[in-house]
Design a protein around this motif. Sequence first.
Motif, PDB file in Angstrom:
ATOM      1  N   LYS A   2       8.336  -4.573 -11.764  1.00 54.53           N
ATOM      2  CA  LYS A   2       9.433  -4.017 -10.952  1.00 54.53           C
ATOM      3  C   LYS A   2       9.342  -2.528 -10.682  1.00 54.53           C
ATOM      4  CE  LYS A   2      10.381  -3.373 -15.291  1.00 54.53           C
ATOM      5  NZ  LYS A   2       9.417  -3.772 -16.333  1.00 54.53           N
ATOM      6  N   GLN A   3       8.811  -1.742 -11.612  1.00 57.04           N
ATOM      7  CA  GLN A   3       8.852  -0.287 -11.394  1.00 57.04           C
ATOM      8  C   GLN A   3       8.011   0.135 -10.184  1.00 57.04           C
ATOM      9  OE1 GLN A   3       7.588  -1.849 -14.046  1.00 57.04           O
ATOM     10  NE2 GLN A   3       6.053  -0.655 -15.166  1.00 57.04           N
ATOM     11  N   PHE A   4       7.057  -0.734  -9.780  1.00 58.31           N
ATOM     12  CA  PHE A   4       6.205  -0.372  -8.646  1.00 58.31           C
ATOM     13  C   PHE A   4       6.801  -0.807  -7.307  1.00 58.31           C
ATOM     14  CE2 PHE A   4       3.557  -1.096 -12.408  1.00 58.31           C
ATOM     15  CZ  PHE A   4       3.219   0.240 -12.637  1.00 58.31           C
ATOM     16  N   LEU A   5       7.948  -1.472  -7.338  1.00 58.86           N
ATOM     17  CA  LEU A   5       8.579  -1.910  -6.091  1.00 58.86           C
ATOM     18  C   LEU A   5       9.336  -0.786  -5.414  1.00 58.86           C
ATOM     19  CD1 LEU A   5      10.164  -5.334  -7.139  1.00 58.86           C
ATOM     20  CD2 LEU A   5       7.797  -4.782  -6.662  1.00 58.86           C
ATOM     21  N   LYS A   6       9.346   0.370  -6.065  1.00 58.05           N
ATOM     22  CA  LYS A   6      10.122   1.477  -5.516  1.00 58.05           C
ATOM     23  C   LYS A   6       9.394   2.184  -4.380  1.00 58.05           C
ATOM     24  CE  LYS A   6      12.466   2.311  -9.873  1.00 58.05           C
ATOM     25  NZ  LYS A   6      12.917   3.321 -10.832  1.00 58.05           N
ATOM     26  N   SER A   7       8.149   1.811  -4.143  1.00 53.27           N
ATOM     27  CA  SER A   7       7.396   2.426  -3.060  1.00 53.27           C
ATOM     28  C   SER A   7       7.991   1.997  -1.722  1.00 53.27           C
ATOM     29  CB  SER A   7       5.938   1.977  -3.147  1.00 53.27           C
ATOM     30  OG  SER A   7       5.267   2.319  -1.958  1.00 53.27           O
ATOM     31  N   ILE A   8       7.937   2.865  -0.736  1.00 49.87           N
ATOM     32  CA  ILE A   8       8.403   2.481   0.595  1.00 49.87           C
ATOM     33  C   ILE A   8       7.213   2.216   1.522  1.00 49.87           C
ATOM     34  CG2 ILE A   8      10.671   3.583   0.404  1.00 49.87           C
ATOM     35  CD1 ILE A   8       9.546   5.947   2.003  1.00 49.87           C
ATOM     36  N   LYS A   9       6.018   2.059   0.912  1.00 53.37           N
ATOM     37  CA  LYS A   9       4.810   1.759   1.686  1.00 53.37           C
ATOM     38  C   LYS A   9       4.310   0.337   1.378  1.00 53.37           C
ATOM     39  CE  LYS A   9       2.723   5.392   0.038  1.00 53.37           C
ATOM     40  NZ  LYS A   9       1.749   6.406  -0.271  1.00 53.37           N
ATOM     41  N   ARG A  10       3.370  -0.138   2.178  1.00 49.65           N
ATOM     42  CA  ARG A  10       2.811  -1.467   1.980  1.00 49.65           C
ATOM     43  C   ARG A  10       1.499  -1.426   1.195  1.00 49.65           C
ATOM     44  NH1 ARG A  10       4.199  -5.818   5.929  1.00 49.65           N
ATOM     45  NH2 ARG A  10       5.828  -4.949   7.227  1.00 49.65           N
ATOM     46  N   THR A  11       0.956  -0.257   1.000  1.00 49.45           N
ATOM     47  CA  THR A  11      -0.357  -0.146   0.378  1.00 49.45           C
ATOM     48  C   THR A  11      -0.272   0.610  -0.947  1.00 49.45           C
ATOM     49  OG1 THR A  11      -0.696   1.848   1.664  1.00 49.45           O
ATOM     50  CG2 THR A  11      -1.623  -0.190   2.561  1.00 49.45           C
ATOM     51  N   GLY A  12      -1.373   0.599  -1.677  1.00 47.73           N
ATOM     52  CA  GLY A  12      -1.448   1.373  -2.913  1.00 47.73           C
ATOM     53  C   GLY A  12      -1.019   0.615  -4.159  1.00 47.73           C
ATOM     54  N   PHE A  13      -0.780  -0.704  -4.042  1.00 43.29           N
ATOM     55  CA  PHE A  13      -0.312  -1.476  -5.198  1.00 43.29           C
ATOM     56  C   PHE A  13      -1.462  -2.016  -6.067  1.00 43.29           C
ATOM     57  CE2 PHE A  13       3.112  -1.862  -2.024  1.00 43.29           C
ATOM     58  CZ  PHE A  13       4.189  -1.424  -2.770  1.00 43.29           C
ATOM     59  N   GLY A  14      -2.694  -1.974  -5.525  1.00 43.29           N
ATOM     60  CA  GLY A  14      -3.848  -2.574  -6.213  1.00 43.29           C
ATOM     61  C   GLY A  14      -4.044  -2.123  -7.650  1.00 43.29           C
ATOM     62  N   PRO A  15      -4.002  -0.809  -7.929  1.00 42.29           N
ATOM     63  CA  PRO A  15      -4.219  -0.356  -9.311  1.00 42.29           C
ATOM     64  C   PRO A  15      -3.181  -0.895 -10.295  1.00 42.29           C
ATOM     65  CG  PRO A  15      -4.443   1.479  -7.777  1.00 42.29           C
ATOM     66  CD  PRO A  15      -3.909   0.312  -6.990  1.00 42.29           C
ATOM     67  N   ASN A  16      -2.031  -1.366  -9.804  1.00 38.52           N
ATOM     68  CA  ASN A  16      -0.982  -1.877 -10.686  1.00 38.52           C
ATOM     69  C   ASN A  16      -0.844  -3.396 -10.647  1.00 38.52           C
ATOM     70  OD1 ASN A  16       0.281   1.020  -9.528  1.00 38.52           O
ATOM     71  ND2 ASN A  16       0.139   0.745 -11.743  1.00 38.52           N
ATOM     72  N   LEU A  17      -1.785  -4.064  -9.973  1.00 38.23           N
ATOM     73  CA  LEU A  17      -1.791  -5.527  -9.984  1.00 38.23           C
ATOM     74  C   LEU A  17      -1.914  -6.005 -11.436  1.00 38.23           C
ATOM     75  CD1 LEU A  17      -2.115  -8.254  -8.353  1.00 38.23           C
ATOM     76  CD2 LEU A  17      -4.578  -7.902  -8.638  1.00 38.23           C
ATOM     77  N   PHE A  18      -1.082  -6.938 -11.842  1.00 38.07           N
ATOM     78  CA  PHE A  18      -1.062  -7.474 -13.213  1.00 38.07           C
ATOM     79  C   PHE A  18      -0.969  -6.349 -14.254  1.00 38.07           C
ATOM     80  CE2 PHE A  18      -3.568 -10.877 -10.967  1.00 38.07           C
ATOM     81  CZ  PHE A  18      -2.577 -11.849 -11.020  1.00 38.07           C
TER      82      PHE A  18
END
Lengths: 471, 212
Positions: free
Chosen positions: B27-43
């Motif tokens: 949940k803490q990574f859902l605060k982004s307002i972009k669609r990209t950059g989530f890869g390093p926090n996958l799982f």
Amino acid sequence: MAQTLYDKLWDAHLVKQRDDGTALIYIDRHLLHEVTSPQAFEGLRLANRKPWRLNANLATPDHNVPTTLKERAQGVSGIEDETSRIQVQTLDDNCDEFGITEFKINDLRQGIVHVVGPEQGATLPGMTLVCGDSHTATHGAFAALAHGVGTSEVEHVLATQCLIQRKMKNLLIQVDGELQPGVTAKDIILAVIGEIGTAGGTGYAMEFAGSAISSLSMEGRMTICNMAIEAGARVGLVGCDQITLDYVKGRPFAPKGEQWDQAVAYWNTLHSDADAVFDKVVKLDAASIEPQVSWGTSPEMVVAVNGRVPDPAKAADENLRKSWEAALKYMGLKPNQAITDIQLDRVFIGSCTNSRIEDLRAAAEVAKGRKVAATLKQALVVPGSGLVKQQAEEEGLDKIFIEAGFEWREPGCSMCLAMNADKLGQGEHCASTSNRNFEGRQGYGGRTHLVSPAMAAAAAIAGHFVDVREF
Amino acid sequence: MQKFTQLNGLVAPLDRANVDTDLIIPKQFLKSIKRTGFGPNLFDELRYLDEGFPGQDCSQRPLNPDFVLNQPRFQQSEVLLSRQNFGCGSSREHAPWALVDYGFRAVIAPSFADIFFNNAPKNGLLLIQLDENTVDRLFNEVNASEGYRLLIDLPAQTVTTPSGEVLRFEMDPFRKHCLIEGLDDIGITLQDADAIKAYEAKQAAHTPWIFN
């Protein structure tokens, strides 16, 4: 031909059936919050598109908003966490730019989107309603076809007022009989999930019927439909009856005068026909349902409060054994441990599942004249909206909670998902009236046990789980 | 959206049922307002030994050596193999965004949760449903041989194993078309703008309160 409620709602919103088996379905109401909408608004801007029908949309921030008066006093600018502040501010900016009605952070009408919609009469029988949140199933309690969508579909609904869908199958959950005193809607839905599993409803619209459902208040029906998604069903449904109409009448967004009469005539048809055929039927006896407590990391991992943590050695198959073992390890529990022996660190009463006035009354009734156990680090009560909070305060519930040692907070999603300051610490056990006990859901390493509001209040007093029927 | 036709991808096995969206992207990574950059926090909670925060440099964090994606042989994998009810839980599209951002192009499992099933292809992520016995067998094969790849052919709706076995999968024709062409749903729906307006005009008489 006899139709289910789902069939009727589907037919009434069919814009176009396509040759490839998909259909264009019209969406009457769209609820928005700050987490799943920013990328959708950005998409509109990039494609130079405008919302199709502005008055279909209603927005409020909920996931990120702090719940302490101190942080709330200065509105958005007072949110200490920078990323949360930016997300809430972005919702405000987008709603202002596109002209969407929004109940901002300190508006009395602000709250959890699934509490606010029904409370305002923005959720009405016969509607199709979507929101970028899986607990949108909640609104099905009003005989509305409601489900969660991802951000691409938020953008799709904003731009076209439609969604491309395939029809689901029909599942009937029939719950007959009378609940024992102290057993609530939350226990029914946890028992259903325990029975059919977290994927038991996948691909289905799940209708709840039977005497135990029709005797529930709208709050109870919302609790049940809210967790349809935890059984895999995107859609939960309850047919419209007098209880539904009484709840809706007079709310700000509800029809009035002649339109009210016209609406009621239509809404009275919104139930499954007596001889409608369902693809699957599951029956439960309400009288045999006991207060439920989840022990693991999936909502299907539930037992009655007087039961024990299961023994992986007795799992039916290898995959189940592995998942039980992993869950026990994460939860720090032993096989065959009594549920009432689980010592708690925190208690959370709130969330889109259980933060409405009836939930707070049930918890207050248990808490009245008692004290939160000294072993607890925290017991939180978080009303679902500013209006729920106001109502509770008029009834003096806040005083009961505060005198018992609970903290009385400002409305928001709070500790349900730890996107705000309310979180579990690593290894902490929490009796929670929320909907998901996934790993890390309430905070990194946090251990969630799902229960009803009355059970959570009783657990707060005892410091461990107790059977609220004997409390 | 990236088009999907054929892929000969390295397979990573995530041997776990009911992989939920909180696990895929906490949940803490859902605060982004972009669609990209989530890869390093996958799982994130499985992958690292510490608690993750948005905006931090993940290359400095302690890795969980037991987690499959941290093992050298599964680096650069593009196909994720998992168990039933993959993607259950919340509607967050951040879950497929994170999988795609990490580099996954396809997920194979015996079943998927409904909302995730809907979200993934809109982001070019192909979901392949194969029966439980076949998935079981693929797990055994991946674990047994390093560098195990699967050849996925979307137009033909087949997965071919290194031994040459061809597995057919079902696919919704509309989703298939959009994936192969990399099409945006909204543009397709707006071609029916007249039908939507006609529906609204009809309903305005029948259920006027909807349009108040």
